[in-house]
Design a protein around this motif. Structure first.
Motif, short mmCIF file in Angstrom:
data_model
loop_
_atom_site.label_atom_id
_atom_site.label_comp_id
_atom_site.label_asym_id
_atom_site.label_seq_id
_atom_site.Cartn_x
_atom_site.Cartn_y
_atom_site.Cartn_z
N ILE A 179 0.87 -1.00 0.10
CA ILE A 179 0.12 0.10 -0.03
C ILE A 179 0.64 0.98 -0.01
O ILE A 179 1.69 1.42 0.91
CB ILE A 179 -0.88 0.09 1.29
CG1 ILE A 179 -1.73 -1.33 1.30
CG2 ILE A 179 -1.80 1.06 1.28
CD1 ILE A 179 -2.46 -1.72 0.32
N GLY A 180 0.81 2.16 -0.96
CA GLY A 180 1.48 3.22 -1.08
C GLY A 180 1.71 3.85 -2.41
O GLY A 180 1.13 2.91 -3.54
N PRO A 181 2.55 4.71 -2.76
CA PRO A 181 2.85 5.17 -4.04
C PRO A 181 3.72 4.06 -4.75
O PRO A 181 4.17 3.24 -3.98
CB PRO A 181 3.55 6.62 -3.87
CG PRO A 181 3.41 6.85 -2.39
CD PRO A 181 3.34 5.75 -1.64
N PRO A 182 3.77 4.08 -6.34
CA PRO A 182 4.45 3.10 -7.05
C PRO A 182 5.96 2.77 -6.65
O PRO A 182 6.47 1.77 -6.45
CB PRO A 182 4.37 3.65 -8.45
CG PRO A 182 3.02 4.37 -8.34
CD PRO A 182 3.04 5.07 -6.88
N GLU A 183 6.61 3.90 -6.49
CA GLU A 183 8.06 3.52 -5.87
C GLU A 183 8.14 3.01 -4.44
O GLU A 183 9.13 2.07 -4.22
CB GLU A 183 8.83 4.78 -6.03
CG GLU A 183 8.37 6.12 -5.17
CD GLU A 183 7.11 6.75 -5.48
OE1 GLU A 183 6.92 7.75 -4.68
OE2 GLU A 183 6.48 6.58 -6.52
N VAL A 184 7.02 3.34 -3.65
CA VAL A 184 7.17 2.90 -2.36
C VAL A 184 6.67 1.41 -2.33
O VAL A 184 7.34 0.34 -1.71
CB VAL A 184 6.27 3.44 -1.56
CG1 VAL A 184 6.03 2.89 0.01
CG2 VAL A 184 7.06 4.99 -1.11
N GLN A 185 5.87 0.91 -3.23
CA GLN A 185 5.38 -0.33 -3.47
C GLN A 185 6.54 -1.36 -4.00
O GLN A 185 6.64 -2.46 -3.52
CB GLN A 185 4.42 -0.46 -4.59
CG GLN A 185 3.06 0.21 -4.08
CD GLN A 185 1.91 0.02 -5.32
OE1 GLN A 185 2.18 0.28 -6.40
NE2 GLN A 185 0.72 -0.62 -5.02
N ARG A 186 7.31 -0.62 -4.94
CA ARG A 186 8.27 -1.56 -5.46
C ARG A 186 9.27 -1.77 -4.26
O ARG A 186 9.95 -2.97 -4.39
CB ARG A 186 8.97 -0.72 -6.66
CG ARG A 186 10.12 -1.64 -7.20
CD ARG A 186 10.52 -1.16 -8.50
NE ARG A 186 10.95 0.30 -8.43
CZ ARG A 186 11.40 1.14 -9.46
NH1 ARG A 186 11.21 0.63 -10.68
NH2 ARG A 186 11.57 2.40 -9.47
N GLU A 187 9.72 -0.88 -3.52
CA GLU A 187 11.05 -0.88 -2.57
C GLU A 187 10.28 -1.81 -1.39
O GLU A 187 10.97 -2.75 -0.98
CB GLU A 187 11.30 0.31 -1.89
CG GLU A 187 12.28 0.38 -1.01
CD GLU A 187 13.65 -0.44 -1.45
OE1 GLU A 187 14.08 -1.02 -0.53
OE2 GLU A 187 13.86 -0.41 -2.31
N LEU A 188 9.08 -1.92 -0.98
CA LEU A 188 8.44 -2.45 -0.14
C LEU A 188 8.61 -4.14 -0.32
O LEU A 188 8.74 -5.13 0.11
CB LEU A 188 7.10 -2.25 0.41
CG LEU A 188 7.02 -0.91 1.43
CD1 LEU A 188 5.71 -0.73 1.56
CD2 LEU A 188 7.62 -1.58 3.06
N ALA A 189 8.07 -4.37 -1.74
CA ALA A 189 8.25 -5.67 -2.32
C ALA A 189 9.55 -6.14 -2.27
O ALA A 189 9.64 -7.50 -1.86
CB ALA A 189 7.67 -5.60 -3.76
N TRP A 190 10.62 -5.58 -2.41
CA TRP A 190 11.99 -5.97 -2.33
C TRP A 190 12.23 -6.07 -0.88
O TRP A 190 13.06 -7.15 -0.69
CB TRP A 190 12.99 -4.93 -3.02
CG TRP A 190 13.05 -5.09 -4.38
CD1 TRP A 190 12.61 -4.43 -5.48
CD2 TRP A 190 14.04 -6.24 -5.13
NE1 TRP A 190 13.07 -4.90 -6.52
CE2 TRP A 190 13.78 -6.07 -6.52
CE3 TRP A 190 14.74 -7.28 -4.51
CZ2 TRP A 190 14.65 -7.08 -7.27
CZ3 TRP A 190 15.23 -8.19 -5.28
CH2 TRP A 190 15.41 -7.90 -6.63
N GLN A 191 11.99 -5.16 -0.19
CA GLN A 191 12.30 -5.55 1.42
C GLN A 191 11.61 -6.72 1.65
O GLN A 191 12.35 -7.58 2.54
CB GLN A 191 11.70 -4.30 2.24
CG GLN A 191 12.47 -3.00 2.19
CD GLN A 191 11.86 -2.05 3.06
OE1 GLN A 191 11.36 -2.24 4.05
NE2 GLN A 191 12.43 -0.54 2.59
N PHE A 192 10.49 -7.15 1.52
CA PHE A 192 9.96 -8.21 1.83
C PHE A 192 10.61 -9.56 1.28
O PHE A 192 10.75 -10.60 1.97
CB PHE A 192 8.38 -8.27 1.41
CG PHE A 192 7.40 -9.48 1.92
CD1 PHE A 192 7.30 -9.74 3.09
CD2 PHE A 192 7.03 -10.27 0.93
CE1 PHE A 192 6.55 -10.96 3.45
CE2 PHE A 192 6.54 -11.32 1.15
CZ PHE A 192 6.13 -11.84 2.50
#
Length: 862
Positions: free
Chosen positions: A589-602
């Motif tokens: 949940i969040g802006p596209p650039e935040v979505q991508r980074e959170l996916a990588w963190q996960f």
């Protein structure tokens, strides 16, 4: 300073961790033992002896080895042809040849054939309808083929007594003939089984049957030819007249198997050690090492480069460009770019370290002595080696697509070029570093992650690789300067031609840098285990969910998930854990650039925990995120969204819906949306309706992706109510996204006295209410397994999903749910599962189902 919420608990060193480290640790031990043996065997030789052997290698022998290698890779396609015939799934030869060559070129060089070549083979074959079950049979069949050829050739050579047992092992037997008879007996036993034993065997749920005897004969023929060609490619590079081909082949086969057992990529160092031990004399160690160095370039490196080029060319041809179909070749090529760049940067670091450990060209040093101060040469030598170590470490950051890793790697490569020229005018390695820097610059768009450098842990494999290179550079220095007697004064000798002193100082500088990095990593945070979000985290997530255009962001308030926040506080990812599967509920949940980074963190969090990263119900727009991670995509179904400004009850398509609505209105049924502040007083009545609904449906509450009757959860939302005669007949909690964005419902229940069509009425009224409130869309949720194309050559997942959708109506009502949502004339958008593929997928699906149902028992109950 405010205290951050505690997201994790510390945990001890589990059996899973031990298993993760056991393999790489064993490989490191075997590699270290091999390097130690090579060091002992080479103690009477000089570095220039190896260089001289390489220079003396005739070009005709290299061309012959190239021809034999090409013929060998052609024969290797026979493995796949036979395996596909065995599972009764033949494919055009051009496809088989492409898959076979690329898979074997990758697995031969990188090792771990099931994880590298097997994974790539599955990605490619699944595109043409080969199921995970058939892939398991193909891998088993090809493994049997591989060993049949080895046993046949090795058994024949050992029975002929062309090679004795190594004297240094002090074995009670002096010949390998008994081993040869055992090998041939195993081959005869396999042929006997294929002739007389036709019953199927079940191994871990997979049915296996012996192939027909003619197919077994072809297995032996193909594999025997393969082994004859690969041994011949190495044999022709040796100085001729020293040893017969059978004697060399016997030793080479032992070395190859030792390399496979060690799990060292390509058997690097292990094969060399075995051959040096068995074949000196008649050969010298430099002769064997020079031969094997060229053999590796011909048989491993060149095919790998061609395979990568073939994959990239296939992608560039535009044959597979539809992201939403998740073509496996795109999946692999996309994930290949950072891996290749990481490998090239790792290679650049290795070049700098090995260069720093060996003597410089004397004439170049003499010229530099005339134009540069000695201090510049000395400092450049030390800094070049230290940059080499840093590049080895940075390669991991590039594999994870870190932008800061890209920038730092480019800066270090530039420094490496400069110092290579200043320390000995080594323009050859400067050109190599320049080529790596150019390739990295051209692929810079692939490195977009803003995470901190070295914020992620190194895998055991990376740790072993870095230590192996650094250790190898030290041993190379010992070999290059073994003629120099050690003295303490060497550390402080600063002269134009004091190569050994510069090599010693460079080794210490690189070692100190690596040790400092290792200590810093050991002092970093311990492994962590996630905790379900507490009230403080839910309140932290509340404004993010309220600002999201996605109504399903409200699933966070179920309180049954863990939360992962980004550093900026602009987004979060919610996930659950079931077995080894860590499952993200939708996209972050969040802006596209935040979505991508959170996916990588996960993804990286899962990697540290030895877990399977799973992303459940993700949208087509975010598929590139997961393809970059090397995950496989599986279509789950389609989500229905009604565009509210265009919605009305008019028109022929909504004739049935209009009739139901008018009937309800005529019968005195009313609709209202109760604000959230009025909900607490209604909860007892709503609970009675909910309990009655569950009892009539013979079902239990779900979780994770579906709401449940929980008073704390329901108090957060408005509730849509349908009344009749003043009595509440049905209700649904109302999800809202960002103002004017999306509207949806989650928990929908109706009482026993509710008239037929009450839910159609509720939805129609709620959509009209949403249109009046100027919301743009109403999300009807997903229709599982719908919209999945089932064609002749579709992947097994598509065919299985299509069969369940068509024939599983009794268990779930797949088609009925689709038909219900079709009444509202929605737009359909596909939803996907992103997860590891292959044989892991069935277990992932069970884990996801259990997570939603609450238990395995809940999976099978309606």
């Amino acid at each position: 300073m405010d205290e951050q919420p505690i997201l994790f608990r510390q945990s001890g060193f589990s059996r899973t961790n031990i298993a993760r480290y056991a393999g790489p640790l064993l490989s490191a031990v075997l590699l270290g033992l091999s390097l130690w043996i090579l060091h002992k065997e080479l103690r009477s030789f000089h570095y220039v002896d190896l260089v001289r052997e390489l220079q003396s290698l005739h070009s005709g022998r290299i061309l012959t080895a190239l021809g034999l290698t090409a013929l060998n890779y052609f024969v290797l396609t026979g493995y796949d042809v036979l395996a596909l015939h065995y599972v009764k799934h033949p494919l055009p030869y051009r496809r088989v040849a492409f898959v076979s060559f690329t898979s074997y070129a990758v697995s031969n060089t990188l090792g771990f054939p099931i994880l590298t070549g097997g994974s790539l083979r599955y990605r490619l074959y699944s595109r043409w309808g080969v199921s995970a079950l058939d892939m398991a049979k193909i891998i088993a069949f090809s493994s049997a083929t591989f060993w049949l050829g080895f046993l046949t050739l090795a058994g024949s050579i050992y029975v002929a007594d062309t090679i004795g047992t190594p004297a240094f092992l002090h074995l009670p037997i002096t010949t390998l003939r008994p081993l040869g008879f055992l090998f041939l007996l195993l081959v005869a036993g396999y042929l006997t089984i294929t002739t007389v034993f036709r019953r199927k065997l079940t191994f871990r749920g997979v049915e296996l049957s012996a192939p027909p005897v003619y197919l077994a004969g072809l297995q032996i023929l193909i594999s025997l030819t393969d082994w004859l060609l690969v041994t011949a490619a190495a044999y022709v590079l040796l100085p001729q007249g020293y040893i017969s081909y059978p004697a060399f082949a016997g030793a080479f086969l032992l070395g190859q198997i030792a390399g496979l057992v060690s799990h060292v990529p390509g058997g690097l160092g292990v094969l060399e050690t075995v051959l040096v031990l068995l074949l000196t004399p008649p050969f010298t160690a430099p002769q064997l090492l020079g031969t094997l160095l060229v053999f590796r370039a011909v048989y491993y490196v060149l095919p790998l480069c061609l395979a990568v080029t073939a994959l990239v060319s296939y992608e560039a041809s535009g044959l597979q460009v539809n992201w939403t179909r998740a073509a496996p070749i795109q999946d692999f090529v996309t994930s290949l770019v950072p891996t290749v760049m990481a490998g090239l940067v790792f290679l650049a670091g290795t070049v700098l370290l090995f260069s720093g450990a060996t003597p410089a060209v004397g004439s170049r040093l003499a010229w530099l002595d005339k134009v540069l101060p000695l201090a510049v040469v000395e400092l450049s030598h030390l800094l070049a080696s230290m940059i080499g170590v840093m590049l080895l470490l940075l390669a991991r950051a590039l594999q994870l697509r870190l932008k800061v890793g890209l920038n730092l790697a480019l800066a270090l490569l530039a420094g490496g070029i400069l110092f290579s020229l200043l320390k000995g005018f080594d323009y050859e390695e400067a050109l190599i570093l320049g080529a790596v820097a150019g390739a990295l610059w051209l692929s810079r768009s692939q490195f977009y992650r803003p995470a901190a450098l070295f914020s992620e842990r190194f895998t055991p494999g990376w740790t072993v690789a870095v230590l192996a290179v650094v250790t190898g550079s030290v041993l190379l220095g010992l070999l290059a300067f073994r003629h120099v007697e050690y003295a303490d004064s060497l550390w402080w000798r600063f002269q134009p031609h004091a190569d050994v002193s510069r090599s010693m100082r460079a080794a210490v500088g690189g070692g100190v840098l690596l040790a400092a990095f290792g200590i810093a990593r050991l002092l970093s945070a311990a492994k962590i285990v996630p905790q379900v979000a507490d009230d403080a985290e839910l309140e932290r997530a509340a404004p993010i969910a309220a600002a999201s255009p996605r109504a399903d962001a409200n699933l966070v308030f179920l309180g049954d998930k863990m939360l992962l926040f980004d550093e900026s506080g602009k987004g979060f990812l919610m996930y659950g854990v079931e077995g080894r599967s860590w499952v993200s509920m939708g996209d972050a949940i969040g802006p596209p650039e935040v979505q991508r980074e959170l996916a990588w963190q996960f993804y990286e969090l899962c990697e540290r925990q030895a877990a399977w990263p799973v992303f459940y119900q993700v949208s087509p727009a975010t598929l590139p995120f997961y393809l970059d991670m090397g995950l496989s995509m599986f279509k789950l179904g389609e989500e229905a969204r009604v565009i509210l400004p265009d919605f009305s009850l008019e028109g022929s398509q909504r004739k049935g819906l209009r009739y139901a609505w008018r009937k309800m209105t005529k019968d005195g049924i009313t609709f209202e949306v109760a604000p959230r502040e009025n909900v607490p007083g209604m909860l007892p009545v709503l609970r009675q309706i909910s309990d009655g609904w569950l009892a009539r449906k013979h079902t239990a509450e779900k979780r994770f992706s579906l709401g449940r009757f929980d008073e704390a959860y329901l108090r957060r939302f408005p509730v849509a109510l349908v009344r009749g005669g003043g009595e509440i007949l049905a209700f649904a909690n109302v999800w809202t996204g960002a103002p004017g964005a999306e509207l949806s419902v989650d928990l929908m229940r109706y009482g026993e006295r509710a008239p037929s069509g009450v839910m159609e009425y509720l939805f129609a009224e709620l959509m009209l209410w949403g249109r009046e409130k100027q919301y743009q869309a109403f999300n009807l949720g997903m229709a599982p397994l719908s919209g999945i194309e089932v064609r002749e050559h579709a992947p097994m997942w598509n065919r299985l999903s299509g069969a369940i959708f068509s024939h599983g109506e009794h268990f779930y009502g797949f088609q009925g749910l689709r038909h219900f949502k079709e009444q509202f004339d929605p737009m359909w958008e596909p939803k996907y599962l992103a997860s590891p593929g292959g044989l892991v997928l069935p277990r992932v699906l069970v884990n996801v189902s259990s997570l939603i149902a609450g238990s395995l028992k809940g999976v099978v109950s309606r």
